[in-house]
Design a protein around this motif. Structure first.
Motif, PDB file in Angstrom:
ATOM      1  N   SER A   1       0.821  -1.210   0.000  1.00 19.29           N
ATOM      2  CA  SER A   1       0.000   0.000   0.000  1.00 19.29           C
ATOM      3  C   SER A   1       0.854   1.259   0.000  1.00 19.29           C
ATOM      4  N   LEU A   2       1.852   1.288   0.878  1.00 19.52           N
ATOM      5  CA  LEU A   2       2.666   2.494   1.013  1.00 19.52           C
ATOM      6  C   LEU A   2       3.555   2.727  -0.201  1.00 19.52           C
ATOM      7  N   THR A   3       4.080   1.664  -0.776  1.00 22.87           N
ATOM      8  CA  THR A   3       4.898   1.826  -1.977  1.00 22.87           C
ATOM      9  C   THR A   3       4.080   2.487  -3.084  1.00 22.87           C
ATOM     10  N   HIS A   4       2.839   2.056  -3.242  1.00 26.08           N
ATOM     11  CA  HIS A   4       1.960   2.635  -4.265  1.00 26.08           C
ATOM     12  C   HIS A   4       1.738   4.126  -4.015  1.00 26.08           C
ATOM     13  N   ILE A   5       1.388   4.480  -2.786  1.00 22.38           N
ATOM     14  CA  ILE A   5       1.108   5.881  -2.458  1.00 22.38           C
ATOM     15  C   ILE A   5       2.363   6.744  -2.597  1.00 22.38           C
ATOM     16  N   ILE A   6       3.461   6.284  -2.023  1.00 20.65           N
ATOM     17  CA  ILE A   6       4.697   7.075  -1.999  1.00 20.65           C
ATOM     18  C   ILE A   6       5.240   7.301  -3.402  1.00 20.65           C
ATOM     19  N   GLU A   7       5.230   6.255  -4.231  1.00 16.47           N
ATOM     20  CA  GLU A   7       5.756   6.403  -5.590  1.00 16.47           C
ATOM     21  C   GLU A   7       4.816   7.218  -6.468  1.00 16.47           C
ATOM     22  N   GLN A   8       3.513   7.085  -6.257  1.00 16.00           N
ATOM     23  CA  GLN A   8       2.561   7.840  -7.069  1.00 16.00           C
ATOM     24  C   GLN A   8       2.689   9.338  -6.847  1.00 16.00           C
ATOM     25  N   TYR A   9       2.965   9.734  -5.603  1.00 15.20           N
ATOM     26  CA  TYR A   9       2.982  11.156  -5.280  1.00 15.20           C
ATOM     27  C   TYR A   9       4.373  11.705  -4.990  1.00 15.20           C
ATOM     28  N   GLY A  10       5.394  10.918  -5.208  1.00 10.10           N
ATOM     29  CA  GLY A  10       6.754  11.414  -5.057  1.00 10.10           C
ATOM     30  C   GLY A  10       7.106  11.816  -3.639  1.00 10.10           C
ATOM     31  N   LEU A  11       6.647  11.038  -2.666  1.00 11.59           N
ATOM     32  CA  LEU A  11       6.954  11.340  -1.272  1.00 11.59           C
ATOM     33  C   LEU A  11       8.333  10.799  -0.911  1.00 11.59           C
ATOM     34  N   ASP A  12       8.813  11.198   0.266  1.00 15.02           N
ATOM     35  CA  ASP A  12      10.197  10.886   0.624  1.00 15.02           C
ATOM     36  C   ASP A  12      10.356   9.952   1.817  1.00 15.02           C
ATOM     37  N   GLY A  13       9.388   9.943   2.725  1.00 15.02           N
ATOM     38  CA  GLY A  13       9.564   9.151   3.932  1.00 15.02           C
ATOM     39  C   GLY A  13       8.251   8.856   4.616  1.00 15.02           C
ATOM     40  N   ILE A  14       8.349   8.198   5.776  1.00 19.81           N
ATOM     41  CA  ILE A  14       7.166   7.922   6.591  1.00 19.81           C
ATOM     42  C   ILE A  14       7.440   8.335   8.030  1.00 19.81           C
ATOM     43  N   ASP A  15       6.360   8.723   8.705  1.00 21.75           N
ATOM     44  CA  ASP A  15       6.409   9.057  10.122  1.00 21.75           C
ATOM     45  C   ASP A  15       5.457   8.119  10.849  1.00 21.75           C
ATOM     46  N   ILE A  16       5.930   7.475  11.902  1.00 16.82           N
ATOM     47  CA  ILE A  16       5.124   6.509  12.646  1.00 16.82           C
ATOM     48  C   ILE A  16       4.511   7.200  13.856  1.00 16.82           C
ATOM     49  N   ASP A  17       3.173   7.285  13.867  1.00 18.97           N
ATOM     50  CA  ASP A  17       2.477   8.046  14.906  1.00 18.97           C
ATOM     51  C   ASP A  17       1.316   7.249  15.513  1.00 18.97           C
ATOM     52  N   TYR A  18       1.477   5.948  15.653  1.00 17.43           N
ATOM     53  CA  TYR A  18       0.442   5.160  16.329  1.00 17.43           C
ATOM     54  C   TYR A  18       0.426   5.520  17.810  1.00 17.43           C
ATOM     55  N   GLU A  19      -0.785   5.713  18.351  1.00 18.81           N
ATOM     56  CA  GLU A  19      -0.921   6.153  19.736  1.00 18.81           C
ATOM     57  C   GLU A  19      -1.787   5.232  20.587  1.00 18.81           C
ATOM     58  N   HIS A  20      -2.458   4.271  19.946  1.00 20.89           N
ATOM     59  CA  HIS A  20      -3.310   3.315  20.661  1.00 20.89           C
ATOM     60  C   HIS A  20      -3.000   1.917  20.130  1.00 20.89           C
ATOM     61  N   PHE A  21      -3.002   0.935  21.027  1.00 15.80           N
ATOM     62  CA  PHE A  21      -2.497  -0.385  20.652  1.00 15.80           C
ATOM     63  C   PHE A  21      -3.390  -1.513  21.161  1.00 15.80           C
ATOM     64  N   LYS A  22      -3.561  -2.520  20.292  1.00 10.67           N
ATOM     65  CA  LYS A  22      -4.173  -3.783  20.688  1.00 10.67           C
ATOM     66  C   LYS A  22      -3.201  -4.921  20.399  1.00 10.67           C
ATOM     67  N   SER A  23      -1.935  -4.582  20.376  1.00 11.38           N
ATOM     68  CA  SER A  23      -0.874  -5.574  20.191  1.00 11.38           C
ATOM     69  C   SER A  23       0.183  -5.343  21.259  1.00 11.38           C
ATOM     70  N   ASP A  24       1.022  -6.335  21.479  1.00 10.47           N
ATOM     71  CA  ASP A  24       2.098  -6.183  22.453  1.00 10.47           C
ATOM     72  C   ASP A  24       3.252  -5.397  21.826  1.00 10.47           C
ATOM     73  N   PRO A  25       4.147  -4.856  22.646  1.00  4.52           N
ATOM     74  CA  PRO A  25       5.262  -4.052  22.124  1.00  4.52           C
ATOM     75  C   PRO A  25       6.148  -4.791  21.128  1.00  4.52           C
ATOM     76  N   GLU A  26       6.368  -6.079  21.350  1.00  7.78           N
ATOM     77  CA  GLU A  26       7.253  -6.834  20.460  1.00  7.78           C
ATOM     78  C   GLU A  26       6.658  -6.960  19.056  1.00  7.78           C
ATOM     79  N   THR A  27       5.341  -7.169  18.975  1.00  9.38           N
ATOM     80  CA  THR A  27       4.688  -7.256  17.664  1.00  9.38           C
ATOM     81  C   THR A  27       4.753  -5.914  16.947  1.00  9.38           C
TER      82      THR A  27
END
Length: 234
Positions: free
Chosen positions: A61-87
């Motif tokens: 999904s991200l490769t499609h979006i990033i290449e289509q619009y000429g983006l440079d990077g990603i920022d990880i901003d998840y703030e709520h979790f239903k998974s453990d830290p290791e996952t």
């Protein structure tokens, strides 16, 4: 997003079409932020069904979006979790690693804040994959409103120790929500960090609020940083 398939692509596409990448200044890099606090009226949870399927879907999904619009990077901003830290660490770490190895992105950042659950997940990620993370956009504005310069400096040193070896950015908000504000000494603190060679960049939240003020503080940040560091506005 469900199991890292980005169903918000229509919204993303509409926004990016109104801000085409060919208008970017040569010194500007644009990142796509993943997660955030909420979706509609509910919280945005990180809840993968498995590491392998999440990473595979996210890379596609991200490769499609990033290449289509000429983006440079990603920022990880998840703030709520239903998974453990290791996952969380394995999913995000493998995602960043794969996108970099494939030449899709040139940088990645994370945006934690001082909350036990949030820190538990991001510090697990940092421990295993800190070497592929370029910036720590720590949300210092999530601290109490009225934070003083001395408190901010203590917070900064604490988080620099937590994310040892990382480029932790100083941050403030333009919506008046909390933390050390520009009016109360943010740039004084930045001057001290610069003299200590610890000012790696400045992270500003949020562009919507800054626009009404003519991006006054972003311009002040650029002047302070000159051409040697980074400024992030979200």
């Amino acid at each position: 997003m469900v199991n890292s398939t980005f169903f918000g692509m229509r919204t993303i596409s509409a926004h990016l079409k109104s801000h085409p990448s060919n208008l970017k200044h040569s010194n500007v890099k644009v990142a796509l932020s993943l997660g955030g606090d909420s979706v509609g009226s509910g919280s945005a949870y990180f809840n993968p069904s498995s590491v392998d399927s999440w990473v595979s879907n996210a890379v596609s999904s991200l490769t499609h979006i990033i290449e289509q619009y000429g983006l440079d990077g990603i920022d990880i901003d998840y703030e709520h979790f239903k998974s453990d830290p290791e996952t969380f660490a394995e999913c995000i770490g493998k995602l960043i690693t794969t996108l970099k190895q494939n030449g899709v992105i040139s940088f990645a950042s994370i945006a934690p804040f001082d909350d036990d659950q949030v820190q538990g997940h991001y510090l697990a990620l940092w421990k295993s994959y800190g070497h592929v993370i370029d910036y720590v956009n720590f949300q210092f504005y999530a601290y109490d409103q009225g934070t003083t310069v001395s408190q901010f400096m203590n917070y900064f040193q604490t988080q620099s120790s937590n994310y040892n070896g990382g480029k932790v950015l100083a941050s403030f908000s333009t919506d008046g929500s909390g933390g050390l504000s520009p009016e109360n000494g943010f740039f004084t603190a930045c001057g001290t960090l610069r003299s200590q060679q610890q000012l790696h960049g400045i992270f500003v939240w949020s562009a919507d609020d800054s626009m009404s003020k003519g991006f006054r503080y972003e311009k002040q940040s650029q002047t302070l940083l000159a051409s040697n560091h980074s400024i992030f506005t979200f």
